[in-house]
Design a protein around this motif. Structure first.
Motif, PDB file in Angstrom:
ATOM      1  N   LYS A   1     -36.314  -1.179 -38.425  1.00 29.81           N
ATOM      2  CA  LYS A   1     -34.901  -0.855 -38.344  1.00 29.81           C
ATOM      3  C   LYS A   1     -34.595   0.081 -39.370  1.00 29.81           C
ATOM      4  O   LYS A   1     -34.482   0.098 -40.401  1.00 29.81           O
ATOM      5  CB  LYS A   1     -34.508  -2.322 -38.920  1.00 29.81           C
ATOM      6  CG  LYS A   1     -34.958  -3.524 -38.023  1.00 29.81           C
ATOM      7  CD  LYS A   1     -34.026  -5.047 -38.391  1.00 29.81           C
ATOM      8  CE  LYS A   1     -34.635  -6.021 -37.492  1.00 29.81           C
ATOM      9  NZ  LYS A   1     -34.055  -7.357 -37.841  1.00 29.81           N
ATOM     10  N   ALA A   2     -33.984   1.248 -38.683  1.00 34.74           N
ATOM     11  CA  ALA A   2     -33.632   2.355 -39.516  1.00 34.74           C
ATOM     12  C   ALA A   2     -32.636   2.951 -38.313  1.00 34.74           C
ATOM     13  O   ALA A   2     -32.670   3.132 -37.249  1.00 34.74           O
ATOM     14  CB  ALA A   2     -34.964   3.237 -39.797  1.00 34.74           C
TER      15      ALA A   2
ATOM     16  N   PHE B   1     -34.487   7.960 -38.256  1.00 34.00           N
ATOM     17  CA  PHE B   1     -35.079   8.839 -37.311  1.00 34.00           C
ATOM     18  C   PHE B   1     -33.971   9.931 -36.710  1.00 34.00           C
ATOM     19  O   PHE B   1     -32.793   9.559 -36.685  1.00 34.00           O
ATOM     20  CB  PHE B   1     -35.426   8.068 -36.201  1.00 34.00           C
ATOM     21  CG  PHE B   1     -36.472   6.866 -36.233  1.00 34.00           C
ATOM     22  CD1 PHE B   1     -37.878   7.134 -36.368  1.00 34.00           C
ATOM     23  CD2 PHE B   1     -36.051   5.578 -36.452  1.00 34.00           C
ATOM     24  CE1 PHE B   1     -38.847   6.324 -36.616  1.00 34.00           C
ATOM     25  CE2 PHE B   1     -36.878   4.412 -36.754  1.00 34.00           C
ATOM     26  CZ  PHE B   1     -38.592   4.855 -36.790  1.00 34.00           C
ATOM     27  N   ILE B   2     -34.356  11.134 -36.695  1.00 35.97           N
ATOM     28  CA  ILE B   2     -33.449  12.037 -36.189  1.00 35.97           C
ATOM     29  C   ILE B   2     -33.618  12.496 -34.764  1.00 35.97           C
ATOM     30  O   ILE B   2     -34.559  12.676 -34.398  1.00 35.97           O
ATOM     31  CB  ILE B   2     -33.874  13.563 -37.077  1.00 35.97           C
ATOM     32  CG1 ILE B   2     -33.832  13.182 -38.629  1.00 35.97           C
ATOM     33  CG2 ILE B   2     -32.832  14.644 -36.674  1.00 35.97           C
ATOM     34  CD1 ILE B   2     -34.451  14.275 -39.705  1.00 35.97           C
TER      35      ILE B   2
ATOM     36  N   VAL C   1     -43.170   9.157 -31.976  1.00 35.53           N
ATOM     37  CA  VAL C   1     -43.508   8.240 -33.436  1.00 35.53           C
ATOM     38  C   VAL C   1     -44.261   6.905 -32.843  1.00 35.53           C
ATOM     39  O   VAL C   1     -43.673   6.418 -31.582  1.00 35.53           O
ATOM     40  CB  VAL C   1     -42.064   7.609 -34.115  1.00 35.53           C
ATOM     41  CG1 VAL C   1     -42.294   6.547 -34.733  1.00 35.53           C
ATOM     42  CG2 VAL C   1     -41.496   8.991 -35.269  1.00 35.53           C
ATOM     43  N   LEU C   2     -45.277   6.567 -33.324  1.00 36.66           N
ATOM     44  CA  LEU C   2     -45.790   5.411 -33.006  1.00 36.66           C
ATOM     45  C   LEU C   2     -45.567   4.257 -34.088  1.00 36.66           C
ATOM     46  O   LEU C   2     -46.127   4.373 -35.165  1.00 36.66           O
ATOM     47  CB  LEU C   2     -47.338   5.605 -32.674  1.00 36.66           C
ATOM     48  CG  LEU C   2     -47.467   6.583 -31.588  1.00 36.66           C
ATOM     49  CD1 LEU C   2     -48.888   7.215 -31.467  1.00 36.66           C
ATOM     50  CD2 LEU C   2     -47.027   6.231 -30.293  1.00 36.66           C
ATOM     51  N   ILE C   3     -45.277   3.106 -33.657  1.00 34.19           N
ATOM     52  CA  ILE C   3     -44.970   1.978 -34.758  1.00 34.19           C
ATOM     53  C   ILE C   3     -45.971   1.033 -34.927  1.00 34.19           C
ATOM     54  O   ILE C   3     -46.498   0.430 -33.876  1.00 34.19           O
ATOM     55  CB  ILE C   3     -43.923   1.113 -34.427  1.00 34.19           C
ATOM     56  CG1 ILE C   3     -42.698   2.382 -34.638  1.00 34.19           C
ATOM     57  CG2 ILE C   3     -43.600   0.050 -35.618  1.00 34.19           C
ATOM     58  CD1 ILE C   3     -41.290   1.488 -34.240  1.00 34.19           C
ATOM     59  N   ALA C   4     -47.062   1.209 -35.881  1.00 30.59           N
ATOM     60  CA  ALA C   4     -48.318   0.177 -36.027  1.00 30.59           C
ATOM     61  C   ALA C   4     -47.941  -0.496 -37.002  1.00 30.59           C
ATOM     62  O   ALA C   4     -48.961  -0.294 -38.080  1.00 30.59           O
ATOM     63  CB  ALA C   4     -49.343   1.172 -36.068  1.00 30.59           C
TER      64      ALA C   4
END
Length: 494
Positions: A254-255, A372-373, A416-419
């Protein structure tokens, strides 16, 4: 045991790996097995240590030490050393229904607890296991069982990951008629789509499930069970239902800017690559591609490493892996003695490949995402990150990570890969069957049992214990089968 004093005579030797810059050109397993003569010498290193911690699977210092399956390691090492491969396979299968999987993807808790590792290098247990099971397939020892007597009982297993396959295998061996329902297009669950080909080629899964089919297990793919009508239909048609759907809800980040295009969960990224490969190759637009992109991977665990290796094979321009925690020490600390699990830094295959290709370790420790940009088109252009420090709560004594003001910096990224791990099971399945959940949204079961709050419904593997290892999934499937068998027959011989 193996050879008397063999551990003093022979040094540890393991399979040779293909060089990183060569193996990144393909998606196949890249280890070359030892000769049978050398494998026998490695088995000879198994010592008469009195207490085989390797097979204990005991809680030591809050961590499991040794094999959770309680594999009879000294016994089959001795048989391997003496060239009795068929007997070794029979001893191996007594505790482990899928040694072809664990010998490839298990982190080898057995080796970390090996007595030889106290003052030297552990016995190569994992590779000895692989040599035994591959011999069994090559020589017909792993052939399907014929004419299994049937009990007349029917069991439905929802999910075909390692726990689902394990419980199905054991219940079928007992004589119950087992049908496995899989939501995806192919059987295997986590083994199929959560683990890349480089670690587990998919024909290894097909080889075992093919045998299970010949032995009587029925598989139904493209069959998600997420509605109440579907659940009630299974409960009316089967004498027992086993939920083995895994911990399938990924932890999100969460950003600010999370809605940018180019951000995916690691499991979706890995699944898309495997599906494309199985469907005939990496055709454009058929998978989430990292080609020519700057990739940021959030998470320092095994899945994050798998994303590193896969992105490199796609042809990524750069790869950065973010890890919230500090770098672990290179050797055991005084507060982490053998036979506890060693809390040390591990450089896995993906990181090795990144170092060889880009000239640096891709891991950024004590770092987390700030935002995140996005570009004008809504797609990702970069990630702003911030450094963290470890602080101790004076009241509770607990350590936590805290942002360090003024340490922000930006990493260029188009993917981006969220692991970051998983939160719990697919609650739709739990709701469909009307079973209770615990605080972590895992299916709740009675203490020391696999029974859920619904009569005739059982839960196994990650779905009840949370994200864990393949070896634990197999252990749960094996133990649950015995409980389900007793539920159906009034006793069990499993």
């Amino acid at each position: 045991m193996g050879k008397l004093f063999g551990f003093m005579e022979y040094d540890r030797k393991t399979m040779k790996s293909e060089e990183p810059l060569e193996r990144i050109k393909h998606y196949c397993e890249f280890h070359r097995p030892l000769s049978r003569e050398e494998q026998a010498r490695q088995a000879a290193r198994c010592m008469d240590c009195g207490v085989p911690f390797c097979q204990a699977g005991a809680d030591v210092g809050g961590m499991i030490s040794g094999c959770p399956l309680n594999n009879l390691i000294p016994e089959w090492n001795d048989l391997l050393y003496n060239g009795k491969y068929a007997a070794a396979y029979k001893r191996l299968r007594k505790t482990n229904v899928f040694p072809e999987f664990t010998s490839r993807v298990c982190p080898a808790l057995c080796e970390k607890a090996c007595t030889c590792s106290l003052n030297g290098e552990a016995v190569s247990v994992k590779e000895n296991e692989r040599a035994i099971v591959e011999y069994a397939y090559a020589c017909g020892e792993a052939a399907p069982l014929k004419n299994i007597p049937r009990t007349g009982k029917k069991v439905a297993v929802v999910g075909s990951g390692p726990s689902g396959l394990a419980v199905a295998d054991r219940l079928n061996f007992r004589g119950h008629s087992v049908t496995v329902f899989e939501k995806n297009d192919r059987v295997g669950g986590l083994l199929r789509y959560g683990i890349p080909n480089m670690k587990l080629e998919k024909d290894i899964i097909d080889r075992r499930t093919g045998i299970m089919q010949e032995e009587g297990v029925e598989f139904k793919v493209n069959s998600p069970i997420t509605g109440k009508k579907q659940a009630e239909k299974l409960l009316s048609e089967y004498d027992a239902v086993v939920l083995a759907c895994g911990a399938s809800t990924p932890r999100d980040i969460k950003a600010e800017g999370r809605d940018a295009g180019g951000i995916y969960f690691a499991v979706d990224f890995l699944t898309s690559t495997t599906k494309a490969l199985l469907n005939g190759g990496l055709a454009e637009e058929t998978y989430i591609s990292a080609k020519d992109k700057n990739v940021v991977i959030i998470g320092g665990g095994d899945t994050g490493n798998d994303c590193v290796g896969t992105a490199i094979r796609h042809g990524a321009a750069s790869v950065t892996q973010l890890e919230m925690m500090p770098k672990a020490p290179d050797t055991r600390g005084e507060d982490n003695p053998w036979p506890e699990w060693p809390r040390v830094c591990k450089t896995d295959y993906g990181q090795e490949e990144a170092i060889a290709l880009f000239g640096r370790d891709p891991r950024e420790y004590q770092t987390t995402v700030k935002r995140f940009i996005k570009g004008e088109d809504g797609n990702l252009t970069g990630v702003e990150v911030i450094k963290l420090e470890s602080v101790r709560d004076e009241k509770t004594g607990r350590q936590s990570m805290r942002e360090i003001p003024g340490t922000e910096y930006t990493i260029k990224a188009e993917l981006v890969l969220i692991a970051a791990g998983f939160l719990g099971c697919d609650t739709r399945v739990a709701e469909a069957f009307g079973v209770g959940l615990d605080q972590r949204t895992n299916v709740s079961t009675a203490s020391g049992s696999y029974k859920t709050s619904r009569e005739g419904v059982f839960a196994v593997g990650d779905m009840r214990r949370g994200q864990s290892l393949v070896v634990w999934a197999i252990r749960e499937g094996r133990d649950a089968a015995a409980e389900i068998d007793e539920y159906l027959m009034g006793y069990t011989n499993l």
